[in-house]
Design a protein around this motif. Structure first.
Motif, PDB file in Angstrom:
ATOM      1  N   GLU A 189     -25.974 -23.320  71.458  1.00 53.90           N
ATOM      2  CA  GLU A 189     -26.563 -23.621  72.770  1.00 53.90           C
ATOM      3  C   GLU A 189     -27.521 -22.516  73.216  1.00 53.90           C
ATOM      4  OE1 GLU A 189     -24.859 -23.556  77.310  1.00 53.90           O
ATOM      5  OE2 GLU A 189     -23.635 -24.566  75.793  1.00 53.90           O
ATOM      6  N   LEU A 190     -27.183 -21.262  72.912  1.00 57.19           N
ATOM      7  CA  LEU A 190     -28.036 -20.135  73.295  1.00 57.19           C
ATOM      8  C   LEU A 190     -29.370 -20.171  72.549  1.00 57.19           C
ATOM      9  CD1 LEU A 190     -25.454 -17.191  73.549  1.00 57.19           C
ATOM     10  CD2 LEU A 190     -26.468 -18.516  75.408  1.00 57.19           C
ATOM     11  N   GLY A 191     -29.348 -20.647  71.317  1.00 54.53           N
ATOM     12  CA  GLY A 191     -30.592 -20.876  70.578  1.00 54.53           C
ATOM     13  C   GLY A 191     -31.090 -19.706  69.764  1.00 54.53           C
ATOM     14  N   SER A 192     -31.279 -18.566  70.386  1.00 53.08           N
ATOM     15  CA  SER A 192     -31.688 -17.360  69.663  1.00 53.08           C
ATOM     16  C   SER A 192     -31.098 -16.157  70.386  1.00 53.08           C
ATOM     17  CB  SER A 192     -33.211 -17.247  69.575  1.00 53.08           C
ATOM     18  OG  SER A 192     -33.792 -17.055  70.843  1.00 53.08           O
ATOM     19  N   VAL A 193     -30.544 -15.226  69.605  1.00 51.28           N
ATOM     20  CA  VAL A 193     -29.817 -14.116  70.218  1.00 51.28           C
ATOM     21  C   VAL A 193     -30.111 -12.802  69.510  1.00 51.28           C
ATOM     22  CG1 VAL A 193     -27.914 -15.605  70.985  1.00 51.28           C
ATOM     23  CG2 VAL A 193     -27.763 -14.458  68.761  1.00 51.28           C
ATOM     24  N   MET A 194     -30.067 -11.733  70.275  1.00 44.02           N
ATOM     25  CA  MET A 194     -30.126 -10.390  69.737  1.00 44.02           C
ATOM     26  C   MET A 194     -28.825  -9.703  70.116  1.00 44.02           C
ATOM     27  SD  MET A 194     -33.051  -7.481  70.319  1.00 44.02           S
ATOM     28  CE  MET A 194     -32.218  -6.752  71.723  1.00 44.02           C
ATOM     29  N   LEU A 195     -28.070  -9.297  69.113  1.00 45.89           N
ATOM     30  CA  LEU A 195     -26.739  -8.744  69.327  1.00 45.89           C
ATOM     31  C   LEU A 195     -26.756  -7.225  69.286  1.00 45.89           C
ATOM     32  CD1 LEU A 195     -23.592  -8.806  69.417  1.00 45.89           C
ATOM     33  CD2 LEU A 195     -23.633  -9.124  66.933  1.00 45.89           C
ATOM     34  N   ALA A 196     -26.135  -6.612  70.295  1.00 43.51           N
ATOM     35  CA  ALA A 196     -25.904  -5.166  70.267  1.00 43.51           C
ATOM     36  C   ALA A 196     -24.805  -4.934  69.229  1.00 43.51           C
ATOM     37  CB  ALA A 196     -25.461  -4.676  71.640  1.00 43.51           C
ATOM     38  N   PHE A 197     -25.219  -4.520  68.027  1.00 47.27           N
ATOM     39  CA  PHE A 197     -24.329  -4.516  66.869  1.00 47.27           C
ATOM     40  C   PHE A 197     -23.883  -3.107  66.505  1.00 47.27           C
ATOM     41  CE2 PHE A 197     -23.877  -4.621  62.122  1.00 47.27           C
ATOM     42  CZ  PHE A 197     -22.692  -5.337  62.096  1.00 47.27           C
ATOM     43  N   SER A 198     -22.580  -2.844  66.671  1.00 48.37           N
ATOM     44  CA  SER A 198     -22.027  -1.521  66.375  1.00 48.37           C
ATOM     45  C   SER A 198     -21.411  -1.430  64.985  1.00 48.37           C
ATOM     46  CB  SER A 198     -20.961  -1.173  67.416  1.00 48.37           C
ATOM     47  OG  SER A 198     -19.835  -2.031  67.270  1.00 48.37           O
ATOM     48  N   GLY A 199     -21.085  -2.590  64.406  1.00 49.22           N
ATOM     49  CA  GLY A 199     -20.397  -2.581  63.114  1.00 49.22           C
ATOM     50  C   GLY A 199     -18.890  -2.538  63.243  1.00 49.22           C
ATOM     51  N   GLY A 200     -18.387  -2.652  64.476  1.00 48.91           N
ATOM     52  CA  GLY A 200     -16.944  -2.673  64.696  1.00 48.91           C
ATOM     53  C   GLY A 200     -16.358  -4.058  64.495  1.00 48.91           C
ATOM     54  N   LEU A 212     -26.898   6.550  68.754  1.00 45.33           N
ATOM     55  CA  LEU A 212     -26.695   7.356  69.954  1.00 45.33           C
ATOM     56  C   LEU A 212     -25.904   8.613  69.642  1.00 45.33           C
ATOM     57  CD1 LEU A 212     -25.467   4.406  72.221  1.00 45.33           C
ATOM     58  CD2 LEU A 212     -27.809   5.269  72.052  1.00 45.33           C
ATOM     59  N   ALA A 213     -26.027   9.598  70.502  1.00 49.53           N
ATOM     60  CA  ALA A 213     -25.269  10.836  70.336  1.00 49.53           C
ATOM     61  C   ALA A 213     -23.774  10.578  70.414  1.00 49.53           C
ATOM     62  CB  ALA A 213     -25.682  11.848  71.400  1.00 49.53           C
ATOM     63  N   SER A 214     -23.369   9.537  71.141  1.00 51.27           N
ATOM     64  CA  SER A 214     -21.951   9.232  71.327  1.00 51.27           C
ATOM     65  C   SER A 214     -21.389   8.312  70.249  1.00 51.27           C
ATOM     66  CB  SER A 214     -21.731   8.594  72.704  1.00 51.27           C
ATOM     67  OG  SER A 214     -22.385   7.341  72.770  1.00 51.27           O
ATOM     68  N   VAL A 215     -22.185   7.997  69.239  1.00 50.71           N
ATOM     69  CA  VAL A 215     -21.730   7.129  68.141  1.00 50.71           C
ATOM     70  C   VAL A 215     -21.760   7.914  66.837  1.00 50.71           C
ATOM     71  CG1 VAL A 215     -22.202   5.032  66.832  1.00 50.71           C
ATOM     72  CG2 VAL A 215     -22.591   5.064  69.303  1.00 50.71           C
ATOM     73  N   PRO A 216     -20.632   8.013  66.120  1.00 50.40           N
ATOM     74  CA  PRO A 216     -20.607   8.762  64.862  1.00 50.40           C
ATOM     75  C   PRO A 216     -21.571   8.184  63.831  1.00 50.40           C
ATOM     76  CG  PRO A 216     -18.380   8.284  65.614  1.00 50.40           C
ATOM     77  CD  PRO A 216     -19.305   7.474  66.475  1.00 50.40           C
ATOM     78  N   GLU A 217     -22.105   9.034  62.999  1.00 54.75           N
ATOM     79  CA  GLU A 217     -23.035   8.593  61.965  1.00 54.75           C
ATOM     80  C   GLU A 217     -22.386   7.570  61.035  1.00 54.75           C
ATOM     81  OE1 GLU A 217     -24.677  11.919  59.912  1.00 54.75           O
ATOM     82  OE2 GLU A 217     -25.604  12.786  61.694  1.00 54.75           O
ATOM     83  N   ARG A 218     -21.072   7.713  60.820  1.00 49.02           N
ATOM     84  CA  ARG A 218     -20.389   6.783  59.906  1.00 49.02           C
ATOM     85  C   ARG A 218     -20.447   5.352  60.426  1.00 49.02           C
ATOM     86  NH1 ARG A 218     -16.172   9.249  62.758  1.00 49.02           N
ATOM     87  NH2 ARG A 218     -14.877   7.739  63.887  1.00 49.02           N
ATOM     88  N   GLU A 219     -20.413   5.185  61.760  1.00 51.95           N
ATOM     89  CA  GLU A 219     -20.448   3.850  62.352  1.00 51.95           C
ATOM     90  C   GLU A 219     -21.832   3.224  62.191  1.00 51.95           C
ATOM     91  OE1 GLU A 219     -17.793   2.161  63.817  1.00 51.95           O
ATOM     92  OE2 GLU A 219     -16.636   3.810  62.955  1.00 51.95           O
ATOM     93  N   VAL A 220     -22.866   4.007  62.391  1.00 50.67           N
ATOM     94  CA  VAL A 220     -24.235   3.516  62.211  1.00 50.67           C
ATOM     95  C   VAL A 220     -24.453   3.126  60.748  1.00 50.67           C
ATOM     96  CG1 VAL A 220     -26.683   4.088  62.364  1.00 50.67           C
ATOM     97  CG2 VAL A 220     -25.104   4.907  64.129  1.00 50.67           C
ATOM     98  N   ALA A 221     -23.954   3.962  59.827  1.00 53.07           N
ATOM     99  CA  ALA A 221     -24.094   3.683  58.394  1.00 53.07           C
ATOM    100  C   ALA A 221     -23.375   2.385  58.014  1.00 53.07           C
ATOM    101  CB  ALA A 221     -23.554   4.849  57.578  1.00 53.07           C
ATOM    102  N   ASP A 222     -22.180   2.171  58.571  1.00 56.46           N
ATOM    103  CA  ASP A 222     -21.422   0.942  58.288  1.00 56.46           C
ATOM    104  C   ASP A 222     -22.186  -0.283  58.780  1.00 56.46           C
ATOM    105  OD1 ASP A 222     -19.375   2.380  57.166  1.00 56.46           O
ATOM    106  OD2 ASP A 222     -17.990   2.184  58.863  1.00 56.46           O
TER     107      ASP A 222
END
Length: 276
Positions: free
Chosen positions: A19-30, A55-65
């Motif tokens: 129904e939303l059609g097109s979306v951009m998700l704030a994706f953390s990898g969690g 972000l400074a508050s997000v570990p590099e490992r999470e961004v890499a995942d």
């Protein structure tokens, strides 16, 4: 096999995404955002895009995942570096810090979505989040951010079960929260302190601990939370843990006898503050 209730929730989620059609998700990898990205990609294909905030508050490992998952699944992704210290009030860490941060970050995502031609920005908020002190949810509501998992009535346990059924490796991934939540309210947050927390938590993960937090008080005291069943293991390693934490920069190293629990820094807030 999924229960009828879970299957219905998944069907409702997919219908809502369509129904939303097109979306951009704030994706953390969690756990939550990975399942939502999986579903959005399945339903919408390239009309679903992941944006990962470095972000400074997000570990590099999470961004890499997050990057690894999108590459593996052929999902459109944009990784953007954003300066949280440019957000007025973030570094001072007031009780509404999450509101200030979410308002800034998701306003930026909405602008990117507009430029990229996506109708909506969505996030991985689920039903459990409504029972926690989450001032950031107010910001998302004000901005009109959509939360499909909550719309479909999905709880964290549901998301883990559906993720396992879908073969997603994140089904058993420990829950993660922004590292800014590690600091007692009104204590200043700095890049150095965030790096200390990341290094300390990475060390504990390397020793086999699963769900954990390193909370910071007065800048130099670390309060370690691990699962109750892992408290004895932590105690047995107290010499090594203390030595490593002191090398990282902590003066005092403590173990929280109640163990890991979500939002322990909120325990000092009044009822009125929690209801804001």
């Amino acid at each position: 096999m999924l229960t009828k209730e879970l299957q219905k929730k998944q069907d409702d989620l997919e219908a809502y995404l369509k129904e939303l059609g097109s979306v951009m998700l704030a994706f953390s990898g969690g756990v939550d955002s990975t399942y939502l990205m999986h579903e959005a990609h399945k339903v919408l294909g390239d009309k679903a895009m992941a944006v990962t905030m470095n972000l400074a508050s997000v570990p590099e490992r999470e961004v890499a995942d997050a990057m690894e998952y999108c590459t593996k699944e052929g999902i459109r992704q944009k990784v953007i570096r954003m300066d949280q210290f440019a957000i007025e009030g973030f570094a001072e860490n007031p009780t509404n810090r999450c509101y200030l941060c979410k308002n800034f970050l998701f306003s930026t995502l909405q602008q990117i979505a507009k430029e990229e031609g996506f109708a909506y920005v969505i996030d991985g908020t689920n039903m459990n989040d409504a029972s926690q002190y989450r001032p950031g949810l107010t910001a998302l509501s004000e901005l009109g951010i959509k939360s499909p998992l909550r719309h479909a009535g999905l709880y964290k346990a549901d998301i883990r079960a559906l993720s396992k059924e879908a073969g997603l490796a994140t089904w058993s991934k420990p829950s993660f929260a922004c590292m800014a939540t590690r600091f007692v309210y009104n204590e200043g947050i700095t890049a150095k302190k965030l790096a200390m927390v990341e290094a300390a938590e990475n060390f504990l993960f390397s020793k086999g601990f699963t769900q954990l937090r390193v909370r910071v008080h007065e800048g130099n005291l670390a309060r370690i939370e691990v699962l109750p069943g892992e408290l004895f293991k932590l105690f047995k390693l107290h010499d090594e843990v203390s030595r490593v934490f002191k090398a990282i920069g902590f003066t005092y190293v403590t173990m929280d006898l109640l163990g890991y629990r979500m939002g322990s820094m909120d325990e000092v807030l009044s009822k009125d503050q929690l209801e804001m």
